[in-house]
Design a protein around this motif. Structure first.
Motif, mmCIF file in Angstrom:
data_model
loop_
_atom_site.group_PDB
_atom_site.id
_atom_site.type_symbol
_atom_site.label_atom_id
_atom_site.label_comp_id
_atom_site.label_asym_id
_atom_site.label_seq_id
_atom_site.Cartn_x
_atom_site.Cartn_y
_atom_site.Cartn_z
ATOM 1 N N THR A 1 21.873 -34.320 -83.484
ATOM 2 C CA THR A 1 22.725 -33.624 -84.439
ATOM 3 C C THR A 1 23.538 -32.543 -83.747
ATOM 4 O O THR A 1 23.157 -32.041 -82.677
ATOM 5 C CB THR A 1 21.898 -32.973 -85.564
ATOM 6 N N LEU A 2 24.640 -32.176 -84.389
ATOM 7 C CA LEU A 2 25.507 -31.112 -83.885
ATOM 8 C C LEU A 2 25.950 -30.267 -85.076
ATOM 9 O O LEU A 2 26.452 -30.806 -86.056
ATOM 10 C CB LEU A 2 26.736 -31.702 -83.175
ATOM 11 N N ASP A 3 25.735 -28.968 -85.008
ATOM 12 C CA ASP A 3 26.221 -28.038 -86.026
ATOM 13 C C ASP A 3 27.414 -27.279 -85.476
ATOM 14 O O ASP A 3 27.380 -26.782 -84.332
ATOM 15 C CB ASP A 3 25.125 -27.034 -86.417
ATOM 16 N N SER B 1 21.088 -30.241 -81.268
ATOM 17 C CA SER B 1 19.632 -30.294 -81.403
ATOM 18 C C SER B 1 19.196 -31.696 -81.755
ATOM 19 O O SER B 1 20.004 -32.608 -81.945
ATOM 20 C CB SER B 1 19.168 -29.299 -82.474
ATOM 21 N N ARG B 2 17.908 -31.859 -81.863
ATOM 22 C CA ARG B 2 17.357 -33.130 -82.321
ATOM 23 C C ARG B 2 16.364 -32.843 -83.440
ATOM 24 O O ARG B 2 15.704 -31.821 -83.464
ATOM 25 C CB ARG B 2 16.687 -33.893 -81.186
ATOM 26 N N PRO C 1 15.037 -19.301 -74.079
ATOM 27 C CA PRO C 1 14.733 -19.720 -72.703
ATOM 28 C C PRO C 1 13.552 -20.686 -72.661
ATOM 29 O O PRO C 1 12.499 -20.426 -73.242
ATOM 30 C CB PRO C 1 14.404 -18.397 -72.003
ATOM 31 N N GLY C 2 13.771 -21.805 -72.014
ATOM 32 C CA GLY C 2 12.716 -22.809 -71.908
ATOM 33 C C GLY C 2 12.694 -23.815 -73.021
ATOM 34 O O GLY C 2 11.961 -24.804 -72.967
ATOM 35 N N SER C 3 13.513 -23.595 -74.087
ATOM 36 C CA SER C 3 13.529 -24.514 -75.231
ATOM 37 C C SER C 3 14.187 -25.829 -74.854
ATOM 38 O O SER C 3 15.187 -25.857 -74.137
ATOM 39 C CB SER C 3 14.272 -23.872 -76.400
ATOM 40 N N LYS C 4 13.640 -26.911 -75.374
ATOM 41 C CA LYS C 4 14.225 -28.238 -75.177
ATOM 42 C C LYS C 4 14.590 -28.881 -76.516
ATOM 43 O O LYS C 4 14.815 -30.075 -76.585
ATOM 44 C CB LYS C 4 13.242 -29.139 -74.427
ATOM 45 N N GLU C 5 14.633 -28.057 -77.555
ATOM 46 C CA GLU C 5 14.921 -28.575 -78.882
ATOM 47 C C GLU C 5 16.297 -28.157 -79.394
ATOM 48 O O GLU C 5 16.894 -28.859 -80.193
ATOM 49 C CB GLU C 5 13.862 -28.080 -79.894
ATOM 50 N N LEU C 6 16.808 -27.018 -78.949
ATOM 51 C CA LEU C 6 18.048 -26.498 -79.505
ATOM 52 C C LEU C 6 18.889 -25.872 -78.401
ATOM 53 O O LEU C 6 18.435 -24.973 -77.678
ATOM 54 C CB LEU C 6 17.741 -25.449 -80.587
ATOM 55 N N TYR C 7 20.139 -26.364 -78.251
ATOM 56 C CA TYR C 7 21.099 -25.834 -77.285
ATOM 57 C C TYR C 7 22.331 -25.333 -78.029
ATOM 58 O O TYR C 7 22.721 -25.886 -79.054
ATOM 59 C CB TYR C 7 21.503 -26.921 -76.278
#
Length: 638
Positions: A73-75, A56-57, A35-41
């Motif tokens: 990037t996309l995993d 992510s970036r 929650p609140g992260s802007k680095e990994l979705y």
């Protein structure tokens, strides 16, 4: 949402378009992993909320790309299918999860349709509980609903900066041919090395003059992992290396060059390849990147075995192993070497020997005694036919040996041969596999041999009446008896050597004695015979008085010369109790106490027993903890 998160250059797949595609097709939205992260979705399966996609970036510098900013990037979790698509353009190993079931995608390099196909596959796999049958499932998914038609694709006029970059990224013809030669029909698990080898042969004589070097970071790197600027950077750097100009570069470039040499790319023959590997180790690795040296040393051994190089090169790369094997060979075959060589081996393996009292007092005689002892120890067998050597020194193993582990190496048709390094180390090639027969040191070898030498020293002190007695340590009875027998045998030989050698005719000895006795008795008077009897009685009494019975001294707790403070400090460390207040109140220093204890126990242990850890706190060395517990905490030590 994603417009605020990322500020990226023009890409083939836009984050907004990808999130829109996911929502329209699956009814799912990318959610922050935290929650609140802007680095990994992440995308979660509607069935069990498990992740099947991560967007992510990553900083460009962390990815081996020059310049500020990030890359998109996309995993994707594609299961067994990951191996089939990992080497497609734009695809790579997963960025976030180091798992063979996941695959990574560079969103600024991959094909739009290929990425969506892979995303479809990951979604189907998640919805089917990992039981998707690829053979019975349509891979290319055709959506049933129409997308919003008010948004139309429009060609964007490139900016001057983009035009300038495109000119810089112009691909030389040779590099283009090399890139196009990659065979995607071979699964990466088997074809990665083969593709590298084939491309390396194509580029063996290629060189560049590229003046805008790009960084490169990748595990097990190959040409296929590089972008065009990185390829041009590498071939420019390699040209300088071949000219003898060793310049610092990205570690991954260095490994690509090493892989080329291991595969005999860019060399005249195997001898030339060996020299180039050693030269690179000396002038580059040891100077700029010492972490490479360990791998190079290991691969150089594999190189001489695989290409069956001459004995001189084998001796060079296996120098340390040959020295160790020589020590073991001396111990196993002492009669083939001098006694001094035997003792020198034990001095290397057991630091106690050089400092023990019997060694210092007896000098050269110690070597003779020790040789007698070791010859008896060597022939003894314990239970299950286990010898002293195999239990306390080293045991023989036959292991599978995988050559060039960790390197990108493609085996060629080569007449592979077994290789005998020395009498104790043999590499065997059978049924397409390499095996090594070698002696491996046992666990706690030094501590165990210190115990053995301690018992030798203890029994020599008793037999030769040297210094104060030592407290026994645990050693099998059969070996203790061998030590005593060895000492007794030496002492008997010394006594025998002192006696004059007289030749006696035993056939007439009895008659001579009888005649002498008769003659003597006939010459003595009765008074002389009585005086002789009294003299013999007095002599017997003197012998008894000069050898009174030995009284046993009452046993007291052995402190080994430690003071009260030193003993308290050592016992506190052994029992893991606090010692700080005691030391502080008495204005003592822990370092001085530790040094004094190490000095006073050296005769017993043969090594320092206390060391200071990374937090500068004293602690008992693990190897000697059992010995110290036996000496100070067991019932025998009380």
């Amino acid at each position: 949402m994603f417009e605020r998160m990322y500020e990226l250059e023009a890409t083939q797949v836009d984050f907004n378009d990808l999130s829109k595609y996911v929502y329209q097709k699956y009814g799912l939205k990318f959610q922050p992993a935290i929650p609140g992260s802007k680095e990994l979705y992440v995308l979660m399966s509607p069935l069990d909320s498990s992740y099947f996609a991560m967007m992510s970036r990553i900083k460009k510098d962390d990815a081996g790309i020059d310049g500020p900013g990030h890359i998109a990037t996309l995993d994707l979790r594609c299961g067994d299918f990951s191996d089939m698509i990992r080497d497609l353009p734009g695809f790579t190993s997963a960025f976030r999860l180091k798992s063979k079931d996941w695959v990574g995608v560079w969103l600024d390099r991959g094909n739009d349709q290929a990425i969506k196909n892979a995303l479809d596959y990951a979604f189907k796999l998640a919805m089917n509980g990992d039981k998707l049958n690829i053979a019975d499932t349509q891979y290319i998914y055709v959506p049933g609903e129409k997308t919003d038609e008010k948004y139309q694709e429009q060609k964007i006029k490139p900016r001057r900066e983009v035009i300038r970059r495109n000119k810089q990224k112009q691909v030389p013809d040779q590099i283009q041919k090399m890139l196009e030669s990659y065979d995607y029909s071979i699964l990466p698990a088997k074809g990665r090395a083969k593709n590298f080898y084939n491309q390396a042969k194509m580029m063996a004589d290629y060189s560049e003059e590229y003046d805008q070097p790009a960084a490169f970071k990748r595990y097990y790197p190959t040409y296929h992992d590089m972008m065009v600027p990185q390829l041009r950077t590498y071939f420019t750097w390699r040209k300088k290396i071949r000219e003898g100009k060793f310049e610092k570069t990205s570690t991954s470039y260095a490994y690509v060059y090493i892989y080329e040499l291991l595969n005999n790319i860019g060399v005249k023959n195997s001898d030339d390849g060996f020299e180039k590997l050693n030269k690179f180790k000396e002038y580059y690795a040891q100077k700029y990147d010492v972490e490479i040296v360990g791998n190079l040393d290991r691969w150089l051994k594999d190189y001489v075995l695989y290409y069956h190089l001459d004995r001189e090169k084998v001796n060079q790369v296996f120098e340390n192993e040959i020295a160790t094997d020589k020590d073991y060979h001396v111990l196993l075959h002492p009669n083939d070497y001098s006694i001094s060589e035997l003792v020198e081996v034990f001095k290397r393996l057991s630091p106690y020997l050089s400092t023990c009292l019997s060694y210092k007092k007896l000098g050269d005689n110690f070597d003779q005694v020790f040789a007698e002892i070791w010859n008896r120890i060597l022939v003894l067998k314990r239970k299950n036919n286990i010898s002293f050597f195999s239990k306390y020194v080293a045991h023989r193993n036959l292991l599978v040996e995988n050559l060039f582990t960790g390197a990108v190496f493609y085996p060629q048709k080569n007449e592979l041969q077994s290789y005998i390094i020395d009498p104790e180390r043999k590499y065997l090639y059978k049924a397409d596999k390499w095996y090594v027969s070698v002696l491996h040191p046992v666990k706690r070898q030094r501590s165990e041999l210190n115990t053995f030498i301690h018992e030798v020293d203890r029994l020599m002190r008793i037999k030769f009446r040297l210094g104060r007695p030592l407290k026994p340590r645990k050693l099998e009875k059969v070996f203790l008896q061998a030590i005593e027998t060895g000492i007794d045998t030496y002492q008997q030989k010394v006594e025998d050597a002192k006696r004059p050698k007289i030749e006696i005719n035993f056939a007439s000895l009895g008659q001579i004695r009888a005649d002498a006795s008769v003659t003597r008795d006939s010459l003595l008077t009765d008074e002389e015979k009585q005086l002789e009897a009294e003299e013999e009685k007095k002599e017997t009494q003197k012998i008894k008085e000069s050898n009174p019975p030995v009284e046993k001294e009452p046993q007291t707790k052995e402190t080994y010369g430690l003071s009260k403070d030193e003993l308290f400090f050592l016992m506190s460390l052994l029992t893991k109790k606090s010692w700080q207040d005691y030391v502080k109140k008495r204005h003592l220093m822990a370092s001085i106490l530790a040094d004094n204890i190490n000095d006073k126990l050296f005769d017993e242990i043969g090594d320092a027993v206390i060391e200071f850890n990374d937090q500068d706190q004293p602690e008992i060395i693990a190897d000697y903890l059992p010995d110290l517990e036996e000496m100070f905490l067991s019932d025998e030590g009380e």
